[in-house]
Design an enzyme around this catalytic site. Sequence first.
Site, mmCIF file in Angstrom:
data_model
loop_
_atom_site.group_PDB
_atom_site.id
_atom_site.type_symbol
_atom_site.label_atom_id
_atom_site.label_comp_id
_atom_site.label_asym_id
_atom_site.label_seq_id
_atom_site.Cartn_x
_atom_site.Cartn_y
_atom_site.Cartn_z
ATOM 1 C CE1 TYR A 182 -7.680 -8.468 5.073
ATOM 2 C CE2 TYR A 182 -6.789 -10.512 5.959
ATOM 3 C CZ TYR A 182 -6.744 -9.474 5.030
ATOM 4 O OH TYR A 182 -5.761 -9.457 4.073
ATOM 5 C CB CYS A 183 -14.175 -8.321 4.894
ATOM 6 S SG CYS A 183 -15.354 -8.158 6.258
ATOM 7 C CB THR A 184 -14.032 -3.342 3.767
ATOM 8 O OG1 THR A 184 -13.502 -3.810 2.533
ATOM 9 C CG2 THR A 184 -13.835 -1.836 3.873
ATOM 10 C CB ILE A 210 -9.535 -3.505 6.805
ATOM 11 C CG1 ILE A 210 -9.320 -4.921 6.277
ATOM 12 C CG2 ILE A 210 -8.315 -2.632 6.514
ATOM 13 C CD1 ILE A 210 -9.407 -5.010 4.760
#
Length: 247
Positions: A182-184, A210
């Site tokens: 996962y990331c922004t 996110i």
Amino acid sequence: MASVLNVSGYLFTRIDDPTDLRPVLRERAVAAGLRGTILLAEEGINLFLAGEADAVRGFVAELRADPRFAALTTKESWSATQPFGKMLVKVKREIIRMDHPTIRPEAGRAPAVAPATLRRWLDSGRDERGRPVVLLDTRNAFEVDYGSFDGAVDWRIERFTQFPDAAAAAVGDLEGKTVVSYCTGGIRCEKAAIYLREAGVDAYQLEGGILGYFEQVGGDHWSGECFVFDEREALTPGLAPRQGVVA
């Protein structure tokens, strides 16, 4: 009152003429009164824009009229003031630099996990097959320090180009587990999941990143805030600017 619409989005799609497209998009954005950043590369587009709601949505709709960008999705949030100082459109070698040209998401994505599915997995600690779930944060260390999923793996990388070496060193620890990167907003974890799968890891990406999780699920299994690259600095799980920041 929050009256400025902020949108972020990306799409891995073949762009043969990013240099020619750059002034066209900048002219449209400036005419619409928008500010922010658009990154263009042969592998796709990445954008962060803010302005009056109809103008922002109109720009995105016009962009989607181009068949190359028809599948572009954006995430929305609001602020009381404009969080960007300028309108920039840049041409880059990659819209997110990894320095691994064989990783080409525009040719095919890794499997994605919907936010609601991930929450269900985290509630039980396992996926539907009974395998343990490992959350892998692909962001830079300073971003992770603002907030992260509870118990997530964090390799403390300082830039995304360090991810492949960190992953290669950790492949053995990830065997036999379901790994969700996962990331922004999804762009880094999309490349990360492809890289991990090519290394033999059962890896998935969090659909929408996110911010997509916040939008659809809220703050379940999350502690802290999410760093964003504008003057708001960070967003809460309610997609509001962090306490003490006027936005």
